[in-house]
Design a protein around this motif. Structure first.
Motif, PDB file in Angstrom:
ATOM      1  N   GLN A  99       0.856  -1.177   0.000  1.00 51.88           N
ATOM      2  CA  GLN A  99       0.000   0.000   0.000  1.00 51.88           C
ATOM      3  C   GLN A  99       0.900   1.237   0.000  1.00 51.88           C
ATOM      4  O   GLN A  99       1.872   1.295   0.757  1.00 51.88           O
ATOM      5  CB  GLN A  99      -0.888   0.012   1.240  1.00 51.88           C
ATOM      6  N   GLY A 167      -7.462   3.974  -2.018  1.00 53.03           N
ATOM      7  CA  GLY A 167      -7.388   3.713  -3.450  1.00 53.03           C
ATOM      8  C   GLY A 167      -7.738   4.910  -4.309  1.00 53.03           C
ATOM      9  O   GLY A 167      -8.034   4.752  -5.504  1.00 53.03           O
ATOM     10  N   SER A 171      -5.891   1.597  -7.608  1.00 54.48           N
ATOM     11  CA  SER A 171      -6.110   0.344  -6.887  1.00 54.48           C
ATOM     12  C   SER A 171      -5.963  -0.816  -7.854  1.00 54.48           C
ATOM     13  O   SER A 171      -6.569  -0.823  -8.932  1.00 54.48           O
ATOM     14  CB  SER A 171      -7.506   0.314  -6.245  1.00 54.48           C
ATOM     15  N   SER A 177      -2.499  -0.754  -3.536  1.00 48.50           N
ATOM     16  CA  SER A 177      -3.225   0.452  -3.902  1.00 48.50           C
ATOM     17  C   SER A 177      -2.393   1.679  -3.554  1.00 48.50           C
ATOM     18  O   SER A 177      -1.415   1.605  -2.803  1.00 48.50           O
ATOM     19  CB  SER A 177      -4.572   0.514  -3.184  1.00 48.50           C
TER      20      SER A 177
END
Length: 525
Positions: A99, A167, A171, A177
């Motif tokens: 992430q 996101g 994403s 994301s």
């Protein structure tokens, strides 16, 4: 998995298993069955009080604190070196579930990446996303969530496994994301095994690998265990195989057993109780200290306190694990350990100091306060009438263990192994001194997390702790061993009367109602 060389799995993730305990006679519930008395939950029991500090400071602890573990990840596991060797790129990082915090990306680079993300992501159309130097820049600015740079070295924080983004920038379905941080939820697409394998010396993770117990015996998903003489390539092959190390799981206890469990969320920890699948940890800050002093710097296990801990919990096997690990560190040139900075000394094996030390206590209770306040995601409601029918079914089928109202604390109880898994047929591997229960294993993977670990050190039984029933609409797999692929499968009697969690809703329409209710759950009702 474990043997006598394993040590007590301390439950690094709170509420890891999704174990609904349907309160019905027999193995299933049907609308044609004689209904149970409806209720809204079991009798209330107060969980241990949560020690709370400053939540605003706790946010920074959760996101960026390493307590010095960058020494372990840089000098022992050698993650930065491995990333360079692999020529890892931002696109590769997204594919393995990382992430990325868009607010930590320099504005000029963020604008370029936003443009490239609208293309086919090929090297020609998205050169920055396919450039290893861009990933180095993102890591250097602490944009890759949970990867923390301090003093030129790379460490990890709790956010790696317990933060997603919204996101808003990009994403990749089922993977990573880019967007604003959302602390607390599980990044279900995080391929932890692959991430660990990228270390140039992943052998430094020896205690959390699936090891050979002697004579070719091993416990875990892989048919063959690793040894202190296994090559880096063999270790990487194990970590990269999703059949052995499923995506979204983490082997969170250094015991020589291959038992990765699904990563649990860390929001609303004021409602959680008995941290870890086995309920080993009664206090959140003790659980967090164990993460920092054992998991994020596994070289602590070869300190005098670590050796005492392993011996107490694993006997001769625990001593061998420590000896073999020390040999691995020596063979791979790891020096200057342990790396994590601690503030307090205590008795090895004690809940507050499992390996005899504790990191800064104030920072732990500050993080308690932050995790207690993190909101749970909103439930998903597609049809109110369906949800209402599911709620009434839940009230008659599930509430001897679970609350209907998820804003109430989870009951701080353990569900006995034989109840949650009627097929539990454990054989004793080794006896331990009371109050510790014997080290024992049953065929299958559901109890692998508890071969060594259970709540016996604090007088509890061998069983499963109850989870938070929140954010279920996002959850792709169920039960802590990832053995059930959907909520529908979890509630389907085709799994059999002796399967783990054999509490079913046979009728398809009723099962649909129950699923709709479970996905709708949040703390607002």
């Amino acid at each position: 998995m474990s043997n006598t060389r394993g040590y007590l799995r301390w439950g690094f993730h709170a509420s890891c298993a999704l174990v609904f305990c349907f309160a019905v006679s027999g193995a299933s519930f049907s609308l044609q069955d004689e209904p149970q008395m409806p209720s809204d939950g079991p009798p209330e029991k107060s969980p241990p009080p949560l020690r709370l500090g400053d939540a605003s400071k706790g946010r920074d602890v959760f996101r960026f604190e390493t307590f010095g573990n960058e020494g372990f990840w840089t000098d022992a596991v050698r993650m930065p070196q491995g990333l360079k060797q692999a020529r890892a790129t931002p696109l590769a990082a997204l594919k393995i579930g990382h992430q990325i915090d868009s607010e930590m990306i320099a504005p000029s680079l963020r604008q370029v990446l936003a443009t490239e993300l609208k293309t086919d992501l090929s090297p020609r159309r998205a050169p920055r996303l396919n450039d290893p130097k861009t990933l180095e820049r993102l890591i250097g600015s602490n944009a890759v969530i949970g990867i923390v740079v301090k003093n030129g070295k790379v460490g990890v924080s709790c956010a790696l496994c317990h933060t997603i983004t919204d996101g808003s920038m990009f994403s990749m379905p089922g993977k990573g994301s880019i967007g604003r941080r959302v602390d607390g939820p599980t990044p279900h697409g995080l391929n932890v095994g692959m991430i660990l394998s990228l270390g140039a010396n992943s052998k430094a993770l020896f205690p959390t690998l699936q090891l050979d117990m002697g004579g070719g015996k091993t416990i875990g998903r892989a048919p063959k265990g690793l040894t202190k003489n296994s090559t880096e390539a063999q270790v990487d092959a194990y970590l990269r195989n999703p059949k052995f190390y499923p995506v979204g799981t983490f082997d969170d206890t250094p015991d020589g057993i291959g038992n990765p469990v699904h990563i649990t969320p860390l929001f609303r920890q004021d409602l959680a109780a008995l941290y870890g699948t086995s309920g080993q940890n009664a206090m959140l800050d003790n659980f967090s200290n164990t993460v920092y002093t054992v998991l994020f710097d596994q070289t602590m296990l070869v300190t005098p306190g670590g050796k005492k801990f392993l011996k107490a919990l694993g006997g001769a096997g625990g001593e061998k694990l420590a000896k073999d690990y020390a040999s691995v560190l020596q063979m791979t040139g790891v020096r200057g350990h342990p790396f994590v900075r601690t503030s307090t000394k205590g008795k090895p094996g004690a809940a507050m100091t499992p390996v005899g030390v504790r990191v800064n206590d104030q920072k732990l209770v500050d993080m308690n306060a932050y995790l207690a306040r993190l909101p749970a995601p909103k439930g998903v409601v597609t049809d109110g009438a369906t949800v209402a029918r599911g709620r009434e079914l839940f009230r008659t089928a599930c509430t001897s263990c679970h609350n209907v109202d998820q804003s109430k604390p989870v009951p701080p109880v353990l569900v006995p192994m034989k109840r949650i898994w009627p097929g539990y047929m454990a054989q004793i591997i080794a006896n331990r001194k009371p109050p510790l229960s014997p080290i024992q294993n049953s065929p299958g993977t559901f109890d692998d997390r508890m071969v060594v670990v259970d709540a016996s050190p604090r007088g509890g039984i061998r069983g499963n702790a109850l989870p938070l029933l929140l954010d279920l609409a996002r959850k792709p797999v169920f039960l802590h061993d990832d053995s059930v692929p959907s909520l529908s499968s979890l509630l389907d009697p085709k799994r059999g009367a002796t399967a783990p969690h054999p509490f079913y809703v046979p009728e398809w329409s009723a099962r649909t109602d129950m699923i709709a209710f479970l996905k709708s759950l949040d703390t607002s009702r």
